[in-house]
Design a protein around this motif. Sequence first.
Motif: not given
Length: 80
Positions: A26-39, A64-70, A72-77
Amino acid sequence: MPRAKTSRAARPKAETTVLHMPEKGNGRNGHAPEELESEIRLRAYELYLQRGSNSGSEKDDWLSAEREVLARHSNQTHTA
């Protein structure tokens, strides 16, 4: 003369909230949840270090980290 034992009121346990990552696939924007969690985990650790490695704000660091990473990934898409 020994003191009589008195019952002590039980202290309420601290309430903890556990955050869960989405299930695999169920990765958001094509990213695997494991990758997002690691970031998120890495960014939360960086925030912890920036605060001087003081405990007590782990949940705030994670959120805070979750907001930043998500964000960033939202802006990239949106720019791709």
